[in-house]
Motif scaffolding. Sequence first.
Motif, short mmCIF file in Angstrom:
data_model
loop_
_atom_site.label_atom_id
_atom_site.label_comp_id
_atom_site.label_asym_id
_atom_site.label_seq_id
_atom_site.Cartn_x
_atom_site.Cartn_y
_atom_site.Cartn_z
N SER A 52 0.84 -1.20 0.00
CA SER A 52 0.00 0.00 0.00
C SER A 52 0.87 1.24 0.00
N VAL A 53 0.44 2.25 -0.73
CA VAL A 53 1.09 3.54 -0.69
C VAL A 53 0.12 4.49 -0.02
N ILE A 54 0.51 5.02 1.15
CA ILE A 54 -0.39 5.94 1.82
C ILE A 54 0.33 7.27 2.03
N GLY A 55 -0.40 8.26 2.46
CA GLY A 55 0.17 9.57 2.70
C GLY A 55 -0.92 10.61 2.69
N PRO A 56 -0.66 11.78 3.28
CA PRO A 56 -1.68 12.82 3.31
C PRO A 56 -2.02 13.30 1.89
N ASN A 57 -3.07 14.08 1.78
CA ASN A 57 -3.45 14.60 0.46
C ASN A 57 -2.31 15.42 -0.12
N GLY A 58 -2.06 15.27 -1.41
CA GLY A 58 -1.01 16.05 -2.06
C GLY A 58 0.39 15.52 -1.80
N ALA A 59 0.48 14.31 -1.28
CA ALA A 59 1.80 13.76 -0.99
C ALA A 59 2.48 13.23 -2.24
N GLY A 60 1.75 13.13 -3.34
CA GLY A 60 2.35 12.68 -4.59
C GLY A 60 2.06 11.23 -4.94
N THR A 102 -6.11 0.88 -12.34
CA THR A 102 -7.44 1.48 -12.32
C THR A 102 -7.24 2.95 -11.97
N PHE A 103 -8.29 3.74 -12.11
CA PHE A 103 -8.15 5.18 -11.91
C PHE A 103 -8.87 5.62 -10.64
N GLN A 104 -8.38 6.76 -10.12
CA GLN A 104 -8.93 7.30 -8.88
C GLN A 104 -10.42 7.64 -9.06
N ASN A 105 -10.71 8.39 -10.14
CA ASN A 105 -12.11 8.65 -10.46
C ASN A 105 -12.43 7.66 -11.55
N LEU A 106 -13.39 6.82 -11.31
CA LEU A 106 -13.76 5.78 -12.27
C LEU A 106 -13.66 6.26 -13.70
N ARG A 107 -12.97 5.52 -14.53
CA ARG A 107 -12.89 5.92 -15.92
C ARG A 107 -13.27 4.75 -16.81
N LEU A 194 -3.97 -0.23 -8.04
CA LEU A 194 -5.33 0.21 -7.74
C LEU A 194 -5.26 1.58 -7.08
N ASP A 195 -5.85 2.58 -7.73
CA ASP A 195 -5.82 3.94 -7.21
C ASP A 195 -7.10 4.21 -6.43
N GLU A 196 -7.00 4.21 -5.14
CA GLU A 196 -8.13 4.42 -4.24
C GLU A 196 -9.34 3.56 -4.59
N ILE A 223 -0.09 -6.63 -6.09
CA ILE A 223 -1.01 -5.50 -6.05
C ILE A 223 -0.38 -4.33 -5.32
N VAL A 224 -0.44 -3.17 -5.94
CA VAL A 224 -0.03 -1.95 -5.26
C VAL A 224 -1.27 -1.09 -5.16
N LEU A 225 -1.60 -0.62 -3.95
CA LEU A 225 -2.78 0.23 -3.89
C LEU A 225 -2.52 1.51 -3.13
N ILE A 226 -3.16 2.56 -3.63
CA ILE A 226 -3.18 3.83 -2.94
C ILE A 226 -4.50 3.84 -2.22
N GLU A 227 -4.50 4.16 -0.93
CA GLU A 227 -5.77 4.14 -0.24
C GLU A 227 -5.75 5.07 0.96
N HIS A 228 -6.89 5.66 1.23
CA HIS A 228 -7.02 6.52 2.39
C HIS A 228 -7.67 5.79 3.56
#
Lengths: 308, 364
Positions: A52-60, A102-107, A194-196, A223-228
Motif C-alpha cells: 500500500s502507498v499511503i500519505g496525506p493529500n497532495g503527498a504525490g 485502475t483510476f482514482q475517479n472511475l474511468r 489500484l488507485d483508491e 497488487i499496489v494500492l493507494i488508499e485513504h
Amino acid sequence: MTHIAHGTTTAQVLDGVDRNILLSVENLVMRFGGVTAVDGMNMTVERGEILSVIGPNGAGKTSVFNCISGFYRPTSGSIKFLAEEITKTRPSEITKMGMARTFQNLRLFKDMSILDNVKTGLHSRIKQHWYHAFLHTPSFKKTEHFIDETARGWLEFVGFSGDERVYVTQLPYGEQRRVEIARALCTSPQLLLLDEPAAGLNHAEKRALIELIRKIQALGVSIVLIEHDMGLVMDISERIIVLNYGKEIAVGTPEEIRSNPLVIEAYLGAEEGQAADATGADVELLADEAEIDEALEEIEAEPEKRGH
Amino acid sequence: MPIDAKTNLLLPPTTGQARAKAKFSWTSDHGILRILGIVGIVFVFALPLINSGNYTIQLGTQALIYILLALGLNVVVGYAGLLDLGYVAFFAVGAYTSGILTTRLGWPMWATIPAVILMCVIAGIVIGGPTLRLRSDYLAIVTLGFGEIIRIVAQNWEPVTGGPSGIFGIPSWSFGGFTLNKIQLYYFCAVVVLLLGCFGIPRLAKGKLGRAWKAVRDDEDAAEAMGINTYTTKITAYIIGAVWAGLAGQLQASFISVVTPSSFVFLQSALVLMAVVIGGMGSVPGVILGAIIITLGPELLRDVWENRYLAFGILLLVVMLARPKGLWPSTSVLPWSRDKRDHDAKVETPAKSHDYDPQEEVPS
C-alpha cells in the motif's frame, strides 16, 4: 510474508537481476513547473505481494502511479518493470508488458456496454486484423468467442452478477468499481495498480473489495494500492510505504507503520512540544528568506540588463 | 500463477458462458429492424423498375454515393470520436485520382481502384499523422484547413488537375468492352454501398478494432491503460474513413463524368457531417437515414421555396433541438424504441450501511 508465485520457488538471481523483484523505482522525481510532486522516491514491489502507498493529500501518490504506468514522463529517476527501463515507454506498451491500473475517479467507457468495457482489456492480447472482422472469417469467430468467454469469466470472478449488456452508467458506483477491476484483470497483468479502490464504497462493499483483492493475490498477481481507508490498508497490506512531500518517509509492515512517530506526525502534524522538529522547520524558513532576498536583488538588477 | 499454457495469458478460473440468446421474433425491435432493412434493399433494387426516369436514377445514385461517404465519416466521427471538418478532401483525392488516370493515361475505371486506395491511404497518413496528436477542437480546425488546402491545390495545379475547369469526359465503368449505362451504374453503386457500407462498417465496429475506436472516443487515457495504442487506433480510423471516401469519390467521378474543385468546398464536408449528426453518430441505420435526408431534402424542397437551403437549415435546427442524439440514435434499436440506457440494470445494490467503525478510519 511475501507470497512467492509465478513458478518461482526462491528468489532467483539471473544475470545479476533479482527475478523476485517485479518493479523497482529509484530516485523518482516529477516536477510540474515549479511544483515538485515526487521528490526522489524509491520503492520496490516483489512478486505476489500486496503493497500500500499511503500519505496525506497532495503527498504525490497518484503522481507516482502515473509515472509508473507511463502517463507522466518523470523529470528524472528510473523505473524498472521486469528488469526493463520503462520511463520512456507508452502506457499501452507498459500494459502489454503486464502492468494494469485502475483510476482514482472511475474511468469506464461510458457509451459502451459493461461486457464491451471488459473486452477492451484483451485488446493487446488478441491477434485479430481488421479484415478478419470485415470478412467474418472463422478465425474472427474463434477469437471473439475466446474474448467473450474470458471477459465474462472475469466479470464472474469479481462478483458481478447483473446484466452485462447494459451501459456502465446504469450501474451503482460500487458495481462500476468492480467492472473497472475486471477490465484491468482482462489485460492479463502481473502487477495491478489500484488507485483508491475503496473511495466512495460503503462498509459492505469495502469488505467485498478486501476479499476480492485477496482473491486476485491468490492468482499470483502483485497488487499496489493507494488508499485513504486505514482500516482496509492495515487489513490487507503486507508492506506499507508512507509518502509525504513526494518522498517516502517510512516503509514497513502495518505494525511498524502504526507505531512510527514520523507517520503519526505526517498525518496529525507536529506537536508544539516536539522541539527538535520545530526548530528544524524554522531553520528551513530562514533559508527560504535568504533565497527570497537573493531573488529580489536579481530582479532589481534585471531592468538595467534589459534596458538596451 | 494459473497462466494458460496455450495462450500464455492469465485467464479467469472459470470461463463465463454466454447467455442463451432470446428467440428471434419478427415482431421484436430487432425483427422490425431486419424487416426495414430487407424492405430498404428491395426498394433500392426495385427503384429503376418503378421509375426509370433520368431524374430519379440520378438522385438515387447520388443518394447512394452520399450514404457511402457518410458511413465512412461515421467511422471517424461516430466510432473514433475525431471531429473531421475536411472529410471531403479524401472524396476529392479519390475522384481526382480515378479521373486523371482514366482520362490522361486511359486506364479502365476498375484498374484505378488500387491507385485510389493507395492515394487515400497516403493522404490519410499525411493529413492524420501530424494532426491526430491534437485533441477535439484543435483537430477539427486543422482538418478544416487541410480540406481547403486539397481544394486549392486542385484549383491551382493546372497541368495535373485541369485547374478551375477540372477534368471532364471521365468514362463510366467498363468490364472487358462492356460499359455500364446509367441504370447499370446505379445498380453497381447499390451493390458497392451495400457491401462496403451497410455490411462492412458494422462488422468492423463489432470486432477488436471497433471496440478500440469506441474506447478511444470515450476516454483516451483509459484506453491507453487497457493496452490500446491510441495513436495507431486513431490513424487506422482515419485511413479507413479516407479510403471509403476515396471510393465514394471514384463512384462520383464516373457517375457525373466531371471533376471540378467547386464540388469539394467546405459546404460538402459540412453536409456529410450533418448527415452523420442528424442521423445519429455511430448508428449505421441513422447515418443512412441522414445521408438520404441531405440528398433528398434540398431536392424535395425545390418546389416549396426558392431559398430552399434556408428552409433546410431551419428543419435541421428543429431536428437537433427535438432529438439531440440524432433521429436514429445508436443507443436504441429503432428510432421510436426505448433508449437502451433506460433499460433497468438488474443488479442487486448492496445494502447501504453507515455504521462505520471510526477506529478504522484513523491510524492509531
